[in-house]
Design a protein around this motif. Structure first.
Motif: not given
Length: 424
Positions: A194, A198, A235, A391, A395
Motif C-alpha cells: 500500500s 497502491q 481492500y 494514492n 492511503q
C-alpha cells in the motif's frame, strides 16, 4: 635518393593510417539509454550484458547505459536532460508516462520507423499503453501484471490444497484466515502493498469487480464509481474486518521479503519479481491469476522504450537498431527468463529457450495467460498529479484517516479539476 623515397613513403603510410583511424573514430555514433531498476535481482548487470552484445555486433555504435534509480527518478533525470537541450536517444520509462511525454512534445512517433507486422507481434494488452489511435509512441519492454504468489508449504500446513489457489474473493478470505498464524504475529495470510503503487493494487480489484478507473484517452477518471468503492472497501476489509493482512501501510519493497521469509503466506506483487522469488525462495511456491470478484482482472504495468525528439539522423538510426536488438524474440525470451517480466512478443514464446523454461517452470506462463483479462494501467494527462491524488486517498482510507466515500469522492473531484483543461 632511394632512402629519401622510402622515408617519404613510410611517412605517407603513417599519415594515411592516422587519417583512417580518425575517420573510424568519427564514424562511431554514441547514444544515451536511460534505464530504471525497479525490481529485485541484478537487472543492471543484465542490461550491461545486452549493451556489450549489441556493441560487439555494431562496433560503429556506442550505447551509454545510464541507470536512473526508480522510474520516477529516471523520469526526472530524462526530463532534466531534455529541458537542458541534451535529450537522450532512448529511455525506459513507465508505459503510463505516455500522455505526460506527449503533452510535453518530447517523444518521437515510432509508426514510420517500424513496419506494421513488427508492432502486431506485441501483445495487445501491452500496446494499449504504447499507442494513441493509430500512432505508436513506444515499444513494450519490461512489462508486467500483478499476480498472486503463494507458499505451497504453508498451504500444506494449513490443510489447503497446494495446487488449488483461491479463485474468488470469498476463497481468498477463507484461505487467508487459515493461513494467518497467531493473529499475524507468526504469519499473515496475505499482504497487498500500500505504498508507491497502491493505485495499481486498487485498480486490479476494480477490474475484478467491473471495469477500469479511467478513460482510454487519459482525460477522465472514475475514482468514486460504485465498482471502485466496492473494490476499496474489500481492500480495507482484508485487514480491518477479516484480520488476514497487516493494518495501515505495507511497504512495496518489503512485501517480497516478507513472502520469502515466511512472514506472509500469499502476496499480490508484480510478475517482475518472479525470478527474484524463484532464486531466493527456500520453499515450494505457486503463481496464479488474481482471484475474481465478478471476473478476473489485472492492470498491466512496467516500462516501455521511448525515443526522444531533437536527435541527429544518424543517432536516430542507431537508436532504432538498438530498439530492434532489445526486442528481438530470442532476447525478449531471455529477458523474461532472467527477470520474470512477461515476454512482450508472441514470437518469444515460440523460441526453444522459452518453451523449455516454461516446461520446467510453469509459473512463468501465468502472467502471459492472465493478459486475456488485463487492461491498461492508470494513465492520464498530468499523470503524476492525478496518481498522487489517488494514492493519497487510498492511503488515507487504509490508515483510518478517512472513509471510503469521503476519500474517493474527494479524489474524483480533485482529479476532475486537474484534467479540466484537457476536456473536449
Amino acid at each position: 635518393m632511394k632512402k629519401k623515397l622510402l622515408l617519404l613513403f613510410t611517412v605517407l603510410i603513417v599519415l594515411l593510417a592516422a587519417c583512417n583511424s580518425g575517420d573510424t573514430k568519427e564514424k562511431v555514433t554514441e547514444i544515451d539509454f536511460y534505464f530504471p531498476v525497479a525490481v529485485g535481482g541484478d537487472v543492471a548487470k543484465i542490461v550491461d550484458n545486452l549493451v556489450a552484445d549489441f556493441e560487439k555486433e555494431n562496433p560503429d555504435i556506442k550505447v551509454n547505459a545510464r541507470y536512473g534509480g526508480s522510474y520516477s527518478e529516471t523520469m526526472t533525470q530524462v526530463m532534466a536532460a531534455v529541458q537542458g537541450g541534451n535529450p537522450p536517444e532512448l529511455a525506459v520509462l513507465f508505459s503510463i508516462d505516455l500522455f505526460t511525454l506527449l503533452e510535453n512534445d518530447v517523444i518521437e512517433d515510432l509508426t514510420p520507423l517500424f513496419d506494421e507486422k513488427y508492432f502486431d507481434d506485441f501483445y495487445d494488452a501491452f500496446m494499449a499503453n504504447s499507442s494513441v489511435g493509430d500512432k505508436v509512441y513506444s515499444l513494450p519492454f519490461q512489462r508486467s501484471t500483478i499476480v498472486l504468489y503463494y507458499n505451497k508449504d504453508a498451504y500444506k500446513k494449513a490443510g489447503l490444497d497446494p495446487e488449488a489457489p483461491p479463485k474468488t474473493w470469498e476463497e481468498l478470505v477463507e484461505y487467508s484466515k487459515k493461513l494467518t498464524v497467531n493473529g499475524g504475529k507468526d504469519q499473515w495470510g496475505l499482504e497487498i502493498p500500500s505504498t508507491g503503487y497502491q493505485y495499481w493494487m486498487l485498480q486490479a480489484l476494480a477490474l475484478q469487480t467491473k471495469e477500469n478507473i479511467m478513460s482510454e484517452d487519459g482525460k477522465k477518471t472514475f475514482f468514486n464509481a460504485p465498482h471502485a468503492k466496492e473494490a476499496m472497501q474489500f481492500y480495507v476489509d482484508l485487514s480491518k474486518k477479516h484480520k488476514v493482512m497487516p493494518e495501515g501501510t505495507i511497504e512495496w519493497a518489503t512485501v517480497p521479503s516478507d513472502f520469502l521469509s515466511g512472514r506472509t503466506a500469499m502476496m499480490y506483487h508484480t510478475t517482475g519479481n518472479l525470478t527474484n522469488v524463484k532464486t531466493n525462495a527456500e520453499f515450494d511456491f505457486g503463481v496464479s491469476y488474481l482471484p475474481a470478484n465478478n471476473q478476473y482482472g489485472s492492470p498491466t504495468g512496467g516500462g516501455n522504450v521511448y525515443m526522444f525528439k531533437g536527435i541527429p539522423k544518424e543517432n536516430k538510426e542507431a537508436a532504432v537498431k538498438f530498439m530492434k536488438f532489445l526486442t528481438d524474440p530470442d532476447r525478449v525470451a531471455q529477458w523474461s527468463i532472467d527477470t520474470g517480466y512477461v515476454a512482450t512478443r508472441k514470437s518469444a514464446y515460440e523460441t526453444d529457450k522459452l518453451k523449455e523454461y516454461v516446461k520446467d517452470f510453469p509459473q512463468a506462463v501465468t502472467a502471459r495467460e492472465q493478459l486475456e483479462y488485463t487492461d491498461s494501467e492508470l494513465a492520464t494527462y498530468q499523470n503524476g498529479e492525478v496518481q498522487k491524488i489517488f494514492n493519497d486517498a487510498i492511503q488515507a482510507i487504509l490508515t483510518g484517516k478517512s472513509t471510503v466515500d469521503q476519500s474517493l469522492d474527494k479524489a474524483q473531484k480533485d482529479a476532475e479539476k486537474v484534467l479540466e483543461p484537457f476536456q473536449d
